[in-house]
Design a protein around this motif. Structure first.
Motif, PDB file in Angstrom:
ATOM      1  N   LEU A  57      62.608  -7.720 -46.500  1.00 46.59           N
ATOM      2  CA  LEU A  57      62.903  -9.078 -47.151  1.00 46.59           C
ATOM      3  C   LEU A  57      61.450 -10.025 -46.767  1.00 46.59           C
ATOM      4  CD1 LEU A  57      64.864 -11.261 -48.072  1.00 46.59           C
ATOM      5  CD2 LEU A  57      65.511 -11.697 -45.603  1.00 46.59           C
ATOM      6  N   LEU A  58      60.877  -9.712 -45.715  1.00 45.31           N
ATOM      7  CA  LEU A  58      59.630 -10.568 -45.583  1.00 45.31           C
ATOM      8  C   LEU A  58      58.765 -10.400 -46.268  1.00 45.31           C
ATOM      9  CD1 LEU A  58      59.829 -10.642 -41.477  1.00 45.31           C
ATOM     10  CD2 LEU A  58      60.890 -12.332 -42.897  1.00 45.31           C
ATOM     11  N   ARG A  59      58.589  -9.064 -46.776  1.00 53.81           N
ATOM     12  CA  ARG A  59      57.437  -8.540 -47.670  1.00 53.81           C
ATOM     13  C   ARG A  59      57.635  -9.471 -49.272  1.00 53.81           C
ATOM     14  NH1 ARG A  59      57.031  -3.097 -48.880  1.00 53.81           N
ATOM     15  NH2 ARG A  59      54.797  -3.680 -49.605  1.00 53.81           N
ATOM     16  N   ILE A  60      58.798  -9.702 -49.450  1.00 53.88           N
ATOM     17  CA  ILE A  60      59.268 -10.260 -50.690  1.00 53.88           C
ATOM     18  C   ILE A  60      58.724 -11.662 -50.674  1.00 53.88           C
ATOM     19  CG2 ILE A  60      60.945 -11.228 -52.055  1.00 53.88           C
ATOM     20  CD1 ILE A  60      63.062  -8.869 -51.326  1.00 53.88           C
ATOM     21  N   LEU A  61      58.873 -12.400 -49.475  1.00 56.12           N
ATOM     22  CA  LEU A  61      58.391 -13.915 -49.076  1.00 56.12           C
ATOM     23  C   LEU A  61      56.680 -13.738 -49.401  1.00 56.12           C
ATOM     24  CD1 LEU A  61      60.365 -15.011 -46.390  1.00 56.12           C
ATOM     25  CD2 LEU A  61      60.539 -15.711 -48.558  1.00 56.12           C
ATOM     26  N   VAL A  62      56.063 -12.707 -48.710  1.00 55.31           N
ATOM     27  CA  VAL A  62      54.925 -12.642 -48.847  1.00 55.31           C
ATOM     28  C   VAL A  62      54.300 -12.403 -50.212  1.00 55.31           C
ATOM     29  CG1 VAL A  62      52.853 -11.163 -48.358  1.00 55.31           C
ATOM     30  CG2 VAL A  62      54.584 -11.684 -46.459  1.00 55.31           C
ATOM     31  N   ALA A  63      55.008 -11.547 -50.923  1.00 59.15           N
ATOM     32  CA  ALA A  63      54.628 -11.328 -52.201  1.00 59.15           C
ATOM     33  C   ALA A  63      54.633 -12.482 -53.264  1.00 59.15           C
ATOM     34  CB  ALA A  63      55.422 -10.144 -52.915  1.00 59.15           C
ATOM     35  N   GLY A  91      51.988 -22.620 -44.318  1.00 62.39           N
ATOM     36  CA  GLY A  91      52.941 -23.752 -43.961  1.00 62.39           C
ATOM     37  C   GLY A  91      54.227 -23.223 -43.237  1.00 62.39           C
ATOM     38  N   LEU A  92      54.910 -22.052 -43.640  1.00 61.95           N
ATOM     39  CA  LEU A  92      56.096 -21.466 -43.359  1.00 61.95           C
ATOM     40  C   LEU A  92      55.719 -20.743 -41.914  1.00 61.95           C
ATOM     41  CD1 LEU A  92      58.927 -20.482 -43.438  1.00 61.95           C
ATOM     42  CD2 LEU A  92      58.006 -18.337 -44.744  1.00 61.95           C
ATOM     43  N   GLY A 141      53.349 -21.832 -39.912  1.00 61.20           N
ATOM     44  CA  GLY A 141      53.256 -22.990 -38.857  1.00 61.20           C
ATOM     45  C   GLY A 141      54.647 -23.553 -38.488  1.00 61.20           C
ATOM     46  N   VAL A 142      55.434 -23.807 -39.463  1.00 62.16           N
ATOM     47  CA  VAL A 142      56.888 -24.404 -39.325  1.00 62.16           C
ATOM     48  C   VAL A 142      57.742 -23.356 -38.102  1.00 62.16           C
ATOM     49  CG1 VAL A 142      58.950 -24.839 -40.300  1.00 62.16           C
ATOM     50  CG2 VAL A 142      56.888 -25.669 -41.212  1.00 62.16           C
ATOM     51  N   TRP A 143      57.586 -22.277 -38.675  1.00 62.11           N
ATOM     52  CA  TRP A 143      58.158 -21.199 -37.654  1.00 62.11           C
ATOM     53  C   TRP A 143      57.709 -21.091 -36.207  1.00 62.11           C
ATOM     54  CZ3 TRP A 143      61.459 -17.990 -40.981  1.00 62.11           C
ATOM     55  CH2 TRP A 143      62.481 -17.165 -40.543  1.00 62.11           C
ATOM     56  N   LEU A 144      56.462 -21.303 -36.160  1.00 60.05           N
ATOM     57  CA  LEU A 144      56.247 -21.101 -34.768  1.00 60.05           C
ATOM     58  C   LEU A 144      56.208 -22.416 -33.927  1.00 60.05           C
ATOM     59  CD1 LEU A 144      52.439 -19.392 -35.334  1.00 60.05           C
ATOM     60  CD2 LEU A 144      54.408 -18.497 -33.938  1.00 60.05           C
TER      61      LEU A 144
END
Length: 352
Positions: A156-162, A171-172, A174-177
């Motif tokens: 699923l995370l690779r879909i976001l990366v793609a 941005g994502l 930075g927000v997550w950290l």
């Protein structure tokens, strides 16, 4: 022309393949040594007089290793989120989840047996399940659940990366950290209870997972690289000072602002070390062998540390400087030796 290209390829392996492999080896080796340092010095941090010279020394050593677990996660992100690395989710799960799942089941059982037979701790089935599902069957085994959760989420995370732009992904991340840092702050500094379990332990680490991918191609040389090394040192001191002002017997957590900055700087430095090694023609053969055993060292080292210190009578709560150094070196060397032997045994090698 095709013949000449093939001949050249056979005679001179392409440098990028080496470059891709060397830095993870060095990162794994150094990071696992720092993990062993954390657990070796832990008794001196918590059992020394607060603010004493021994406490300051121990907490500085502990703080210096705060980047170790985050760098493991960042390294996984760099290696696993690269588009096109795996054919599909099914193939990924077969290879990765089984590779971690088998050792996880084995070592959870080993540590409960160790706690029962060596540490004289009794557990009923209900308590075993509670500790396991809580994500802490033993102090360091939480990391198994972090990795399993990240691996389960990787497709699923690779879909976001793609599908996200570079700026959106930055941005994502930075927000997550930031959210992970705030979550830790309200839990430690404000006393708000936070109880992640085996299923949710991985969630705060997703920011580090993305960061590893984003920073995987960063190149820093010369004075800038040395400034990053200096930054790690400054962050180490900052964590120790922060622990002192919070009157805490342990350094700041893995998601404090200082720990996040330290982890990112250490990660970039390790990337550069790998590139320098590649440029100088190192093959990484020994590093590859040691790095291949690093996961097993992580799993076994606490048993080795306890057995050794009990056998020779070294007290780690707190330790003298000499006792700490001996315990650290012996634990690292013996743990690696044990795992390298286990890796040669057909059935046992599956658990490391």
């Amino acid at each position: 022309m095709k013949v000449r290209a093939q001949d050249r390829s056979a005679a001179e392996p392409p440098a990028p393949a080496k470059q891709e492999l060397l830095w993870p080896y060095y990162a794994r080796i150094l990071a696992i040594c720092m993990v062993v340092l954390i657990h070796t010095v832990a008794g001196s941090v918590t059992h020394s007089g607060f603010g004493s010279h021994r406490w300051w020394g121990a907490v500085l050593l502990d703080s210096s290793a705060s980047w170790a677990v985050p760098v493991f996660v960042m390294m996984s992100g760099a290696l696993l989120l690269t588009p096109g690395r795996w054919a599909g989710a099914a193939a990924f799960y077969r290879r990765r989840l089984l590779k971690i799942g088998t050792p996880a089941l084995a070592w959870i059982g080993i540590y409960f047996a160790y706690r029962h037979w060596y540490l004289d701790q009794d557990f009923g089935i209900r308590q075993v399940l509670r500790l396991t599902l809580g994500g802490h069957p033993y102090v360091h085994l939480f990391f198994l659940f972090v990795i399993l959760g990240l691996y389960a989420s990787t497709p699923l995370l690779r879909i976001l990366v793609a599908n996200l732009s570079w700026a959106q992904l930055v941005g994502l991340t930075g927000v997550w950290l930031t959210l992970s840092s705030f979550n830790e702050f309200i839990g430690s500094a404000l006393g708000v209870p936070a109880s992640p379990n085996a299923i949710s332990l991985f969630i705060p680490y997703i920011g580090y997972f993305f960061a590893g991918y984003l920073l995987g191609d960063v190149v820093v040389k010369g004075i800038r690289a040395w400034l990053l090394v200096a930054g790690v040192v400054v962050a180490t001191v900052g964590e120790a000072v922060g622990a002192f002002h919070l009157h805490s017997y342990i350094p700041l957590g893995k998601f404090s602002a200082l720990s996040i900055a330290m982890s990112i700087m250490a990660y970039i430095v390790l990337l550069q070390v790998g590139r320098i090694a590649t440029e100088r023609g190192y093959t990484g053969r020994i590093a590859r062998i040691l790095a291949g055993a690093a996961f097993g060292v992580y799993l076994v080292h606490l048993i080795v540390l306890q057995l050794f210190t009990d056998a020779v009578g070294i007290n780690l709560q707190p330790a003298t400087a000499g006792g700490l150094a001996v315990a650290l070196v012996v634990t690292i060397v013996v743990s690696w030796a044990v795992i390298l032997v286990i890796q040669r045994i057909p059935l046992l090698k599956r658990i490391v």
